[in-house]
Design a protein around this motif. Structure first.
Motif, PDB file in Angstrom:
ATOM      1  N   UNK A   1      11.168  -8.669  -4.620  1.00  0.00           N
ATOM      2  CA  UNK A   1      10.263  -7.905  -5.475  1.00  0.00           C
ATOM      3  C   UNK A   1      10.237  -6.437  -5.067  1.00  0.00           C
ATOM      4  N   UNK A   2      10.111  -5.580  -6.061  1.00  0.00           N
ATOM      5  CA  UNK A   2      10.053  -4.139  -5.858  1.00  0.00           C
ATOM      6  C   UNK A   2       8.903  -3.585  -6.689  1.00  0.00           C
ATOM      7  N   UNK A   3       8.171  -2.634  -6.139  1.00  0.00           N
ATOM      8  CA  UNK A   3       7.140  -1.935  -6.904  1.00  0.00           C
ATOM      9  C   UNK A   3       7.431  -0.439  -6.898  1.00  0.00           C
ATOM     10  N   UNK A   4       6.980   0.216  -7.925  1.00  0.00           N
ATOM     11  CA  UNK A   4       7.085   1.675  -7.992  1.00  0.00           C
ATOM     12  C   UNK A   4       6.053   2.174  -8.987  1.00  0.00           C
ATOM     13  N   UNK A   5       5.808   3.476  -8.976  1.00  0.00           N
ATOM     14  CA  UNK A   5       4.894   4.049  -9.955  1.00  0.00           C
ATOM     15  C   UNK A   5       5.611   5.113 -10.766  1.00  0.00           C
ATOM     16  N   UNK A   6       5.051   5.409 -11.923  1.00  0.00           N
ATOM     17  CA  UNK A   6       5.639   6.393 -12.824  1.00  0.00           C
ATOM     18  C   UNK A   6       5.645   7.774 -12.165  1.00  0.00           C
ATOM     19  N   UNK A   7       6.467   8.661 -12.705  1.00  0.00           N
ATOM     20  CA  UNK A   7       6.588  10.000 -12.133  1.00  0.00           C
ATOM     21  C   UNK A   7       5.264  10.767 -12.188  1.00  0.00           C
ATOM     22  N   UNK A   8       4.402  10.462 -13.171  1.00  0.00           N
ATOM     23  CA  UNK A   8       3.111  11.148 -13.242  1.00  0.00           C
ATOM     24  C   UNK A   8       2.037  10.432 -12.428  1.00  0.00           C
ATOM     25  N   UNK A   9       2.375   9.257 -11.841  1.00  0.00           N
ATOM     26  CA  UNK A   9       1.451   8.551 -10.962  1.00  0.00           C
ATOM     27  C   UNK A   9       0.388   7.720 -11.648  1.00  0.00           C
ATOM     28  N   UNK A  10       0.473   7.567 -12.959  1.00  0.00           N
ATOM     29  CA  UNK A  10      -0.564   6.838 -13.694  1.00  0.00           C
ATOM     30  C   UNK A  10      -0.271   5.378 -13.982  1.00  0.00           C
ATOM     31  N   UNK A  11       0.973   4.936 -13.775  1.00  0.00           N
ATOM     32  CA  UNK A  11       1.371   3.571 -14.119  1.00  0.00           C
ATOM     33  C   UNK A  11       2.088   2.910 -12.955  1.00  0.00           C
ATOM     34  N   UNK A  12       1.746   1.647 -12.697  1.00  0.00           N
ATOM     35  CA  UNK A  12       2.396   0.846 -11.659  1.00  0.00           C
ATOM     36  C   UNK A  12       3.360  -0.134 -12.312  1.00  0.00           C
TER      37      UNK A  12
ATOM     38  N   UNK B   1      -2.578   5.778  -9.678  1.00  0.00           N
ATOM     39  CA  UNK B   1      -2.291   4.565  -8.911  1.00  0.00           C
ATOM     40  C   UNK B   1      -2.498   4.879  -7.426  1.00  0.00           C
ATOM     41  N   UNK B   2      -3.323   4.070  -6.764  1.00  0.00           N
ATOM     42  CA  UNK B   2      -3.566   4.220  -5.328  1.00  0.00           C
ATOM     43  C   UNK B   2      -2.658   3.284  -4.541  1.00  0.00           C
ATOM     44  N   UNK B   3      -2.570   2.022  -4.974  1.00  0.00           N
ATOM     45  CA  UNK B   3      -1.684   1.039  -4.338  1.00  0.00           C
ATOM     46  C   UNK B   3      -1.322  -0.037  -5.346  1.00  0.00           C
ATOM     47  N   UNK B   4      -0.361  -0.888  -4.959  1.00  0.00           N
ATOM     48  CA  UNK B   4       0.137  -1.930  -5.859  1.00  0.00           C
ATOM     49  C   UNK B   4       0.366  -3.213  -5.090  1.00  0.00           C
ATOM     50  N   UNK B   5       0.338  -4.329  -5.799  1.00  0.00           N
ATOM     51  CA  UNK B   5       0.744  -5.611  -5.229  1.00  0.00           C
ATOM     52  C   UNK B   5       1.362  -6.441  -6.340  1.00  0.00           C
ATOM     53  N   UNK B   6       2.162  -7.405  -5.941  1.00  0.00           N
ATOM     54  CA  UNK B   6       2.783  -8.304  -6.906  1.00  0.00           C
ATOM     55  C   UNK B   6       2.265  -9.709  -6.660  1.00  0.00           C
TER      56      UNK B   6
ATOM     57  N   UNK C   1       0.855  -1.188   0.000  1.00  0.00           N
ATOM     58  CA  UNK C   1       0.000   0.000   0.000  1.00  0.00           C
ATOM     59  C   UNK C   1       0.889   1.234   0.000  1.00  0.00           C
ATOM     60  N   UNK C   2       0.528   2.202  -0.781  1.00  0.00           N
ATOM     61  CA  UNK C   2       1.303   3.438  -0.860  1.00  0.00           C
ATOM     62  C   UNK C   2       0.658   4.494   0.011  1.00  0.00           C
ATOM     63  N   UNK C   3       1.406   5.035   0.928  1.00  0.00           N
ATOM     64  CA  UNK C   3       0.940   6.146   1.745  1.00  0.00           C
ATOM     65  C   UNK C   3       1.239   7.449   1.027  1.00  0.00           C
ATOM     66  N   UNK C   4       0.834   8.544   1.607  1.00  0.00           N
ATOM     67  CA  UNK C   4       1.067   9.846   0.991  1.00  0.00           C
ATOM     68  C   UNK C   4       2.555  10.089   0.820  1.00  0.00           C
ATOM     69  N   UNK C   5       2.965  10.402  -0.383  1.00  0.00           N
ATOM     70  CA  UNK C   5       4.353  10.736  -0.663  1.00  0.00           C
ATOM     71  C   UNK C   5       5.266   9.544  -0.857  1.00  0.00           C
ATOM     72  N   UNK C   6       4.792   8.340  -0.629  1.00  0.00           N
ATOM     73  CA  UNK C   6       5.654   7.173  -0.821  1.00  0.00           C
ATOM     74  C   UNK C   6       5.420   6.656  -2.229  1.00  0.00           C
ATOM     75  N   UNK C   7       6.490   6.556  -3.011  1.00  0.00           N
ATOM     76  CA  UNK C   7       6.320   6.133  -4.389  1.00  0.00           C
ATOM     77  C   UNK C   7       6.909   4.767  -4.678  1.00  0.00           C
ATOM     78  N   UNK C   8       7.586   4.158  -3.711  1.00  0.00           N
ATOM     79  CA  UNK C   8       8.141   2.833  -3.967  1.00  0.00           C
ATOM     80  C   UNK C   8       8.223   2.063  -2.672  1.00  0.00           C
ATOM     81  N   UNK C   9       8.135   0.761  -2.790  1.00  0.00           N
ATOM     82  CA  UNK C   9       8.275  -0.098  -1.618  1.00  0.00           C
ATOM     83  C   UNK C   9       8.907  -1.400  -2.064  1.00  0.00           C
ATOM     84  N   UNK C  10       9.557  -2.071  -1.135  1.00  0.00           N
ATOM     85  CA  UNK C  10      10.209  -3.328  -1.444  1.00  0.00           C
ATOM     86  C   UNK C  10       9.673  -4.390  -0.508  1.00  0.00           C
ATOM     87  N   UNK C  11       9.468  -5.572  -1.042  1.00  0.00           N
ATOM     88  CA  UNK C  11       8.998  -6.678  -0.213  1.00  0.00           C
ATOM     89  C   UNK C  11       9.752  -7.938  -0.600  1.00  0.00           C
TER      90      UNK C  11
END
Length: 119
Positions: A39-50, A108-113, A14-24
């Motif tokens: 595994x690593x997730x991130x979103x594009x700089x414009x926030x539209x792609x995971x 993008x609100x949140x991501x999962x793999x 889950x992405x909190x405010x201002x967090x654009x990447x997380x690792x699991x």
């Protein structure tokens, strides 16, 4: 009889405010000698792609994909699934909520793999 049996695991990030990447880390336990996938997730700089990328995997048939929870300007959430890609080769899966989130208000609100390992 079908193809090889597969073991699926899902990692939610889950992405909190201002967090654009997380690792699991995913510890795959199908066999005692199973290697871990990182595994690593991130979103594009414009926030539209995971994006989601895993490395490792048990076999050359290990796969993963990213799932995006998208949110619209009305606050409603919906899911978009990314393409299955090879984990052993360290490929990146991509899921698009909106190609122009600034105009559409969809991001993008949140991501999962999701990972799949042949058993």
């Amino acid at each position: 009889m079908g193809g090889p049996l597969k073991l699926s695991k899902t990692i939610s990030v889950a992405l909190g405010a201002g967090i654009t990447a997380a690792t699991a880390l995913v510890a795959l336990t199908s066999t005692p000698a199973a290697a871990a996938s990182t595994c690593t997730t991130w979103k594009s700089s414009n926030g539209g792609t995971a994006y989601g990328k895993c490395t490792g995997g048990i076999t050359r048939f290990s796969e993963h994909r990213v799932w995006a929870v998208c949110i619209g300007p009305d606050g409603k959430k919906f899911n978009r699934e990314g393409n299955w890609v090879n984990t052993r080769n360290g490929e990146t899966s991509k899921s698009v909520c909106s190609s122009s989130p600034g105009t559409s208000g969809i991001s993008v609100y949140s991501m999962k793999i999701e990972t799949e390992e042949p058993v």
